[in-house]
Design a protein around this motif. Structure first.
Motif, PDB file in Angstrom:
ATOM      1  N   UNK A  11      -5.673  -5.139  -1.006  1.00 21.82           N
ATOM      2  CA  UNK A  11      -4.861  -5.116   0.206  1.00 21.82           C
ATOM      3  C   UNK A  11      -5.318  -6.187   1.197  1.00 21.82           C
ATOM      4  N   UNK A  12      -4.355  -6.976   1.656  1.00 22.10           N
ATOM      5  CA  UNK A  12      -4.598  -7.996   2.668  1.00 22.10           C
ATOM      6  C   UNK A  12      -3.642  -7.794   3.840  1.00 22.10           C
ATOM      7  N   UNK A  27      -9.158  -8.195   4.265  1.00 23.44           N
ATOM      8  CA  UNK A  27      -9.286  -9.122   3.149  1.00 23.44           C
ATOM      9  C   UNK A  27      -9.605  -8.385   1.842  1.00 23.44           C
ATOM     10  N   UNK A  28      -8.672  -8.475   0.901  1.00 28.71           N
ATOM     11  CA  UNK A  28      -8.886  -7.984  -0.473  1.00 28.71           C
ATOM     12  C   UNK A  28      -9.566  -6.613  -0.496  1.00 28.71           C
ATOM     13  N   UNK A  29      -8.971  -5.667   0.184  1.00 24.37           N
ATOM     14  CA  UNK A  29      -9.571  -4.337   0.305  1.00 24.37           C
ATOM     15  C   UNK A  29      -9.235  -3.483  -0.913  1.00 24.37           C
ATOM     16  N   UNK A  30     -10.284  -3.025  -1.598  1.00 19.08           N
ATOM     17  CA  UNK A  30     -10.161  -2.084  -2.712  1.00 19.08           C
ATOM     18  C   UNK A  30     -10.877  -0.797  -2.324  1.00 19.08           C
ATOM     19  N   UNK A  31     -10.171   0.328  -2.419  1.00 16.74           N
ATOM     20  CA  UNK A  31     -10.784   1.598  -2.033  1.00 16.74           C
ATOM     21  C   UNK A  31     -10.040   2.749  -2.710  1.00 16.74           C
ATOM     22  N   UNK A  65      -1.024  -6.827  -1.963  1.00 11.88           N
ATOM     23  CA  UNK A  65      -1.771  -5.682  -2.472  1.00 11.88           C
ATOM     24  C   UNK A  65      -0.890  -4.439  -2.527  1.00 11.88           C
ATOM     25  N   UNK A  66      -1.467  -3.346  -3.008  1.00 14.37           N
ATOM     26  CA  UNK A  66      -0.704  -2.113  -3.177  1.00 14.37           C
ATOM     27  C   UNK A  66      -1.452  -0.923  -2.578  1.00 14.37           C
ATOM     28  N   UNK A  67      -0.673   0.047  -2.100  1.00  7.39           N
ATOM     29  CA  UNK A  67      -1.221   1.314  -1.607  1.00  7.39           C
ATOM     30  C   UNK A  67      -0.501   2.429  -2.352  1.00  7.39           C
ATOM     31  N   UNK A  69      -0.311   6.632  -2.914  1.00 13.12           N
ATOM     32  CA  UNK A  69      -0.663   7.936  -2.354  1.00 13.12           C
ATOM     33  C   UNK A  69      -0.041   9.023  -3.215  1.00 13.12           C
ATOM     34  N   UNK A  70      -0.885   9.964  -3.643  1.00 16.49           N
ATOM     35  CA  UNK A  70      -0.421  11.084  -4.473  1.00 16.49           C
ATOM     36  C   UNK A  70       0.377  10.594  -5.679  1.00 16.49           C
ATOM     37  N   UNK A  71      -0.078   9.491  -6.277  1.00 16.99           N
ATOM     38  CA  UNK A  71       0.532   8.976  -7.492  1.00 16.99           C
ATOM     39  C   UNK A  71       1.782   8.144  -7.315  1.00 16.99           C
ATOM     40  N   UNK A  72       2.176   7.844  -6.076  1.00 15.85           N
ATOM     41  CA  UNK A  72       3.382   7.039  -5.856  1.00 15.85           C
ATOM     42  C   UNK A  72       3.055   5.863  -4.942  1.00 15.85           C
ATOM     43  N   UNK A  73       3.663   4.719  -5.240  1.00 18.25           N
ATOM     44  CA  UNK A  73       3.494   3.546  -4.387  1.00 18.25           C
ATOM     45  C   UNK A  73       4.223   3.776  -3.072  1.00 18.25           C
ATOM     46  N   UNK A  74       3.527   3.523  -1.964  1.00 16.31           N
ATOM     47  CA  UNK A  74       4.147   3.765  -0.659  1.00 16.31           C
ATOM     48  C   UNK A  74       4.333   2.485   0.154  1.00 16.31           C
ATOM     49  N   UNK A  75       4.051   1.339  -0.453  1.00 12.39           N
ATOM     50  CA  UNK A  75       4.148   0.077   0.297  1.00 12.39           C
ATOM     51  C   UNK A  75       5.486  -0.108   1.001  1.00 12.39           C
ATOM     52  N   UNK A  76       6.566   0.198   0.292  1.00 11.14           N
ATOM     53  CA  UNK A  76       7.896  -0.087   0.825  1.00 11.14           C
ATOM     54  C   UNK A  76       8.519   1.102   1.552  1.00 11.14           C
ATOM     55  N   UNK A  77       7.804   2.232   1.595  1.00  6.86           N
ATOM     56  CA  UNK A  77       8.383   3.419   2.216  1.00  6.86           C
ATOM     57  C   UNK A  77       8.203   3.384   3.733  1.00  6.86           C
ATOM     58  N   UNK A  78       9.188   3.843   4.489  1.00 12.97           N
ATOM     59  CA  UNK A  78       9.006   3.968   5.936  1.00 12.97           C
ATOM     60  C   UNK A  78       8.008   5.086   6.242  1.00 12.97           C
TER      61      UNK A  78
END
Length: 375
Positions: A11-12, A27-31, A65-67, A69-78
């Motif tokens: 994630x950036x 910068x390039x956050x992995x967690x 990068x990607x986030x 949550x609970x097994x679903x990508x939430x990057x594009x969700x409001x």
């Protein structure tokens, strides 16, 4: 806690400024955060912790990068579609609604029954001690009360993740201490996954299962409180974590008769009975002739030991003594639970054990060894 609840991968966050270059805030956050885990994002102002929280909440876009949550990508969700509850540092209560209505707002939207809503609002209000102001409006209550109302509004929900931005920064120390224990108990008992932002190490230590230390937009170390103190990943973490911070000295490696020792610059040689560095630590040090040596104040013994230093301050704080002594032109701080009667200006013996030393690369800051074992 075996299932991953939240995963941040590469994630950036870049903020673009008109007429100026971009600010690379994260910068390039992995967690990876486990289900039911409580995590603190700890760091100074501008380190990237709040930007990280806001990207997870959906109030800031992820630059790359990607986030998950609970097994679903939430990057594009409001934000409203992420099932994330957030307590803001700036409160963000709805002015036309009473405190009770603010807390119950998300429950009404989720069509929770009136009886269940009243029950949950009463329980969470009691937990944060705002029962007496439930029928007042945000403009008529103090900043600390507003902060507790914001916290209650987040915690009353059933969510996949709870985000708390400096959740108790406006509270008096005694109340803050009480609420920390209650909130941790609530989160643990209900298996709630939570991330909170703080610059307060005491709060991070009290609430979190693990702490993510950030600086300059970079995750410096993500570990338990014990590992951050006993096995810091680098010199920044070593000197940032702990109160008082770690003592550090420039040193160099000297070899005599096949035994490698550390010589403090303009100071003593750390001989430790002639044993010197262990072969494993010597290998970790490698070709380096210069080194940074660190030792925690609680591990420095004043009044006995193979070395000596001049006392420059002696403070009894009611439950511990902080003594500062001059060694090689720098201050060495010692902390003990006992009263120390040594007078200022006195040259006094002190001791450190090889097992309590931390070695760092002076150029990169990376940890090389903790005690007499490699990092």
């Amino acid at each position: 806690m075996t299932d991953t609840a939240l995963a941040l991968t590469g994630v950036n966050k870049l903020y673009h400024r008109r007429g100026k270059g971009p600010v690379h805030a994260v910068r390039q956050l992995d967690m990876d955060i486990a289900k039911g885990e409580i995590v603190a994002l700890l760091g100074s102002s501008g380190c990237g912790k709040t930007s990280t929280l806001r990207m997870v909440a959906g109030f800031e876009e992820v630059s790359s990068g990607t986030i998950t949550l609970a097994g679903r990508s939430i990057n594009a969700l409001p934000p409203a579609k992420r099932n994330v509850a957030m307590a803001f540092e700036g409160y963000s209560l709805y002015p036309p609604l009473t405190v009770r209505e603010n807390i119950a707002f998300a429950l009404k939207s989720a069509k929770v029954s009136r009886d269940e809503t009243d029950k949950r609002v009463a329980e969470i209000a009691a937990l944060v001690e705002i029962e007496s102001i439930l029928d007042r409006y945000p403009s008529s209550i103090s900043g600390g009360q507003q902060q507790r109302a914001s916290l209650a509004r987040a915690l009353v929900r059933k969510a996949d993740l709870y985000l708390l931005d400096e959740p108790m920064g406006q509270l008096e120390p005694q109340l803050r201490s009480v609420l920390r224990g209650r909130i941790k108990s609530l989160l643990n008992q209900n298996g709630m996954t939570a991330i909170f932002v703080t610059h307060d190490q005491t709060e991070a230590n009290a609430l979190a299962d693990r702490i993510a230390v950030m600086e300059g937009g970079i995750l410096q170390q993500f570990a338990s409180q014990k590992d951050l103190k006993d096995r810091p990943a680098n010199l920044f973490v070593a000197t940032f974590i702990g109160e008082p911070p770690m003592n550090v000295f420039d040193a160099h490696v000297v070899e005599t008769g096949g035994i490698a020792r550390l010589a403090i610059e303009n100071g003593p040689v750390l001989d430790f009975g002639g044993a010197g560095l262990t072969p494993a630590v010597r290998a970790a040090v490698g070709h380096r002739t210069k080194i940074v040596v660190g030792v925690r104040p609680h591990k420095v013994k004043i009044g006995a030991g193979a070395f000596s230093a001049k006392i420059v301050s002696n403070q009894w704080l009611g439950d511990q003594t902080h003594v500062a002594a001059e060694v090689a032109g720098k201050l060495l701080v010692s902390v003990t639970s006992e009263r120390v009667r040594t007078k200022l200006g006195t040259v006094t013996p002190f001791g450190v054990e090889a097992a309590d030393l931390h070695l760092f690369d002076p150029e990169t800051g990376q940890a090389l060894a903790h005690g007499m074992t490699p990092a």
